[in-house]
Write a protein that holds these residues in place. Structure first.
Motif, PDB file in Angstrom:
ATOM      1  N   THR A 141       3.419 -11.081  -2.716  1.00 49.97           N
ATOM      2  CA  THR A 141       2.633 -10.355  -3.115  1.00 49.97           C
ATOM      3  C   THR A 141       2.930 -10.080  -4.658  1.00 49.97           C
ATOM      4  O   THR A 141       3.724  -9.960  -5.380  1.00 49.97           O
ATOM      5  CB  THR A 141       2.372  -9.262  -2.507  1.00 49.97           C
ATOM      6  OG1 THR A 141       1.310  -8.223  -3.031  1.00 49.97           O
ATOM      7  CG2 THR A 141       3.528  -8.598  -2.230  1.00 49.97           C
ATOM      8  N   GLY A 145       1.413  -6.966  -5.084  1.00 53.99           N
ATOM      9  CA  GLY A 145       0.955  -5.569  -5.117  1.00 53.99           C
ATOM     10  C   GLY A 145       0.119  -5.119  -5.323  1.00 53.99           C
ATOM     11  O   GLY A 145      -1.795  -5.464  -4.885  1.00 53.99           O
ATOM     12  N   ARG A 156       7.189  -0.134  -9.150  1.00 50.22           N
ATOM     13  CA  ARG A 156       6.180   0.233  -8.209  1.00 50.22           C
ATOM     14  C   ARG A 156       7.212  -0.911  -7.463  1.00 50.22           C
ATOM     15  O   ARG A 156       6.377  -2.710  -7.387  1.00 50.22           O
ATOM     16  CB  ARG A 156       5.212   0.380  -7.974  1.00 50.22           C
ATOM     17  CG  ARG A 156       3.966   0.855  -6.529  1.00 50.22           C
ATOM     18  CD  ARG A 156       3.393  -0.371  -6.236  1.00 50.22           C
ATOM     19  NE  ARG A 156       3.076  -0.160  -4.805  1.00 50.22           N
ATOM     20  CZ  ARG A 156       2.766  -1.553  -3.825  1.00 50.22           C
ATOM     21  NH1 ARG A 156       2.514  -1.991  -4.235  1.00 50.22           N
ATOM     22  NH2 ARG A 156       1.819  -0.754  -2.476  1.00 50.22           N
ATOM     23  N   GLY A 167       5.953  -2.523  -3.323  1.00 52.82           N
ATOM     24  CA  GLY A 167       5.494  -1.865  -2.388  1.00 52.82           C
ATOM     25  C   GLY A 167       6.613  -2.336  -1.245  1.00 52.82           C
ATOM     26  O   GLY A 167       7.438  -2.906  -1.058  1.00 52.82           O
TER      27      GLY A 167
HETATM   28  N1  LIG Z   1      -2.464  -6.874  -0.025  1.00 49.90           N
HETATM   29  C1  LIG Z   1      -1.703  -6.089  -0.445  1.00 49.90           C
HETATM   30  O1  LIG Z   1      -1.127  -6.734   1.189  1.00 49.90           O
HETATM   31  C2  LIG Z   1      -0.742  -4.999  -0.714  1.00 49.90           C
HETATM   32  C3  LIG Z   1       0.661  -5.059  -0.531  1.00 49.90           C
HETATM   33  N2  LIG Z   1       1.190  -4.765   0.753  1.00 49.90           N
HETATM   34  C4  LIG Z   1       1.311  -3.758  -1.259  1.00 49.90           C
HETATM   35  O2  LIG Z   1       1.361  -2.884  -0.909  1.00 49.90           O
HETATM   36  O3  LIG Z   1       2.331  -4.284  -2.737  1.00 49.90           O
END
Ligand SMILES: NC(=O)C[C@H](N)C(=O)O
Length: 347
Positions: free
Chosen positions: A216, A218, A226, A228
């Motif tokens: 990802t 994020g 940050r 995730g």
């Molecule tokens: N689109 C996503 O699933 C974002 C990912 N789970 C994150 O919070 O980094």
């Protein structure tokens, strides 16, 4: 297919999904390979984008399926499928990752081998086209399970992974999305709208091995640094040959709170079917911390499910020479893979 009720305030179930409807019966020595991929929990997807998203997830599922049919491992298949999705600018991973508050890309990825329970992860990685490849190298070539930022990049370089200018991964669409997000910061966007496009895959190979991979960019406008859920084993995914494999998507901070992937695995371990396990885990996240997201899961028998509480979640699966695909609740397209040998029947 029946949805299990979720004790949300709406008073009705809003788990959205599709899943294989019956258990596979097979002699233990002949395991039918299975792959399921997702392109992230999302808000509503325009008709025009739906087509590109369909193309992306079906291409990735087929690529992974062909790896499995050719005798490749579950780890090979999930890595291959996720690389295809990272290379596709429609998805929030690799090329097409969303931008942080400084307008930069910082990517997270993880992978797990259900046979050994070995895993590898990277976070805050910037100038690498395919973070999932680095995560796999962390798993297989180091004594560690997680490298971050500069260390992860130096390691990737030492392994021969090309370092590319970060701008190569930035798309016009994401520049616009960041601008819009900054302008609307005080407006109330739902989590599902913001947290789109993470990619993931789960697979069962001919030898009964399970694996997951998740990658990802994020969330849009995130703080610099940050990290995730996606690189966190137990949150972004989990794989155990004795139980099943899971990859997740959605609001990372919520997913971390409930260890969403491990929670789904726990429910599988307790005897629930993939669809029920995914629903139970998503339901808990929604009711306990008001988090939305999605899950793909395959159990050790090859039964699988794709479930979500966000508005949509592009997914594709390949099993028994059938390719299945969907984006929104109730949408399922089935194609016979045997009749179309091309790794991409959708062009
Ligand atoms: N689109 C996503 O699933 C974002 C990912 N789970 C994150 O919070 O980094």
């Amino acid at each position: 297919m029946t949805d299990i009720p979720c004790s949300s305030h709406s008073g009705h179930s809003d788990h959205r999904s599709y899943s294989s409807s019956k258990s596979s019966q097979f002699p233990p020595e002949i395991v039918q390979p299975v792959i399921v991929v997702h392109g992230g929990g999302a808000g509503s997807i325009s008709k025009e984008r739906s087509e590109r998203v369909r193309h992306g997830v079906t291409k990735a599922a087929l690529l992974g399926y062909h790896i499995l049919k050719d005798g490749g491992s579950a780890v090979d298949a999930v890595e291959g499928a996720v690389v295809a999705l990272e290379d596709d600018p429609e998805f929030n991973a690799g090329h097409g990752s969303v931008l942080n508050e400084d307008g930069q890309i910082e990517m997270d990825a993880s992978i797990m081998d259900g046979k050994s329970l070995n895993s590898g992860a990277v976070s805050s990685i910037k100038s690498i086209a395919n973070p999932i490849k680095v995560a796999r190298l962390v798993m297989e070539k180091t004594n560690h399970s997680f490298l971050t930022d500069r260390g992860a990049t130096c390691f990737a370089k030492s392994m021969g992974i090309p370092i590319i200018p970060c701008e190569k991964l930035v798309t016009e669409r994401n520049v616009k999305r960041l601008k819009k997000e900054k302008a609307e910061k005080s407006a109330c966007m739902t989590e599902a709208d913001k947290n789109t496009g993470t990619v993931g895959a789960v697979a069962l190979d001919k030898h009964g091995n399970l694996a997951y991979a998740t990658s990802t960019g994020g969330i849009i406008n995130k703080m610099v640094g940050r990290v995730g859920d996606s690189p966190c084993v137990g949150s972004g995914g989990y794989a155990d040959n004795d139980i099943g494999a899971v990859s997740t998507t959605g609001h990372g901070e919520s997913i971390i709170k409930v260890n969403l992937a491990r929670l789904a695995i726990f429910h599988l371990q307790q005897g629930k079917k993939p669809q029920e396990a995914a629903d139970a885990a998503l339901c808990y996240m929604k009711t306990r911390v008001k988090g939305l997201g999605g899950i793909i899961v395959v159990d050790k028998s090859g039964e699988w499910a794709a479930r979500w509480t966000s508005v949509s979640m592009p997914w594709a699966s390949a099993k028994d020479d059938k390719l299945q695909f969907g984006i929104v609740p109730g949408m399922v397209h089935i194609t016979d893979i045997g009749k179309n040998k091309s790794p991409n029947p959708c062009i």
